[in-house]
Design an enzyme around this catalytic site. Sequence first.
Site, PDB file in Angstrom:
ATOM      1  CG  HIS A  67      -7.182 -34.363  42.118  1.00  0.00           C
ATOM      2  ND1 HIS A  67      -8.050 -33.599  41.369  1.00  0.00           N
ATOM      3  CD2 HIS A  67      -5.934 -33.970  41.779  1.00  0.00           C
ATOM      4  CE1 HIS A  67      -7.351 -32.761  40.612  1.00  0.00           C
ATOM      5  NE2 HIS A  67      -6.067 -32.971  40.838  1.00  0.00           N
ATOM      6  CD  GLU A  86       6.235 -40.337  36.530  1.00  0.00           C
ATOM      7  OE1 GLU A  86       6.416 -41.113  35.591  1.00  0.00           O
ATOM      8  OE2 GLU A  86       6.254 -39.077  36.412  1.00  0.00           O
ATOM      9  CG  PHE A 119      -6.003 -33.391  51.992  1.00  0.00           C
ATOM     10  CD1 PHE A 119      -6.023 -32.117  52.545  1.00  0.00           C
ATOM     11  CD2 PHE A 119      -4.771 -34.000  51.773  1.00  0.00           C
ATOM     12  CE1 PHE A 119      -4.839 -31.463  52.871  1.00  0.00           C
ATOM     13  CE2 PHE A 119      -3.586 -33.357  52.094  1.00  0.00           C
ATOM     14  CZ  PHE A 119      -3.623 -32.082  52.647  1.00  0.00           C
ATOM     15  CB  VAL A 120      -6.476 -31.847  46.246  1.00  0.00           C
ATOM     16  CG1 VAL A 120      -5.463 -31.657  45.116  1.00  0.00           C
ATOM     17  CG2 VAL A 120      -7.568 -32.821  45.803  1.00  0.00           C
ATOM     18  CB  CYS A 122       1.251 -29.602  44.847  1.00  0.00           C
ATOM     19  SG  CYS A 122       2.544 -29.863  43.628  1.00  0.00           S
TER      20      CYS A 122
HETATM   21  N1  3AL Z   1      -5.364 -36.117  46.620  1.00  0.00           N
HETATM   22  C1  3AL Z   1      -4.256 -35.600  46.074  1.00  0.00           C
HETATM   23  O1  3AL Z   1      -3.728 -34.569  46.481  1.00  0.00           O
HETATM   24  N2  3AL Z   1      -3.756 -36.291  45.030  1.00  0.00           N
HETATM   25  C2  3AL Z   1      -2.608 -35.922  44.383  1.00  0.00           C
HETATM   26  N3  3AL Z   1      -1.755 -34.865  44.614  1.00  0.00           N
HETATM   27  C3  3AL Z   1      -0.748 -34.958  43.740  1.00  0.00           C
HETATM   28  O2  3AL Z   1       0.219 -34.181  43.662  1.00  0.00           O
HETATM   29  N4  3AL Z   1      -0.927 -36.061  42.939  1.00  0.00           N
HETATM   30  C4  3AL Z   1      -2.054 -36.703  43.327  1.00  0.00           C
HETATM   31  O3  3AL Z   1      -2.521 -37.738  42.933  1.00  0.00           O
END
Ligand code: 3AL
Length: 173
Positions: A67, A86, A119-120, A122
């Site tokens: 990510h 997006e 860190f991820v 939504c």
């Molecule tokens: N680091 C991270 O949370 N990346 C993301 N989250 C999301 O909803 N789209 C992303 O690219």
Amino acid sequence: MDVSTVNTLPYEDFVNIFGNVVEKCPLIAAAVWSSRPFLSLSTLETAISEFIDALPDSGKEGILRCHPDLAGRDLQSGTLTRDSLEEQAGAGMDALSSAEATRMARLNEGYKQRFGFPFVICARMNDKEDILRQLSARRHNDCAVERARGIEEVKKICRLRLQALLADASNKL
Ligand SMILES: NC(=O)N[C@H]1NC(=O)NC1=O
């Protein structure tokens, strides 16, 4: 596209369409293709979720590492995937003030140094303020808590991407 159409897809098409429902992890779509036929969207989502849950911790961390940072290098250089762009733009990550951008970069760096993965969260379910607040709070957690928390967020991102793909009439084959 409805689920009966999904069930007829050869794996090449299936991976082309669903290969990014987990960011930059087409292997997951390629693996769950074997679980057809899917009774519904939620059966497909469950197959993805179970595949992820069966991975060792290193595999889960690998998914998190695929990510891009929020408001990070890929956003600035225009190299985000379309999905990610997006999502990040929807949460205002492309329109941070310079103070917010500096704070986000510093917190992201600190998080990665502590855990060894990004860190991820939504982005579609959170605005800029939520994201900064959660990043600031979650960096104090244990690694195992953050690994699990990040994976929960990956699953939320996946669910919304799947819904968008199945709702998109242009995906009718
Ligand atoms: N680091 C991270 O949370 N990346 C993301 N989250 C999301 O909803 N789209 C992303 O690219």
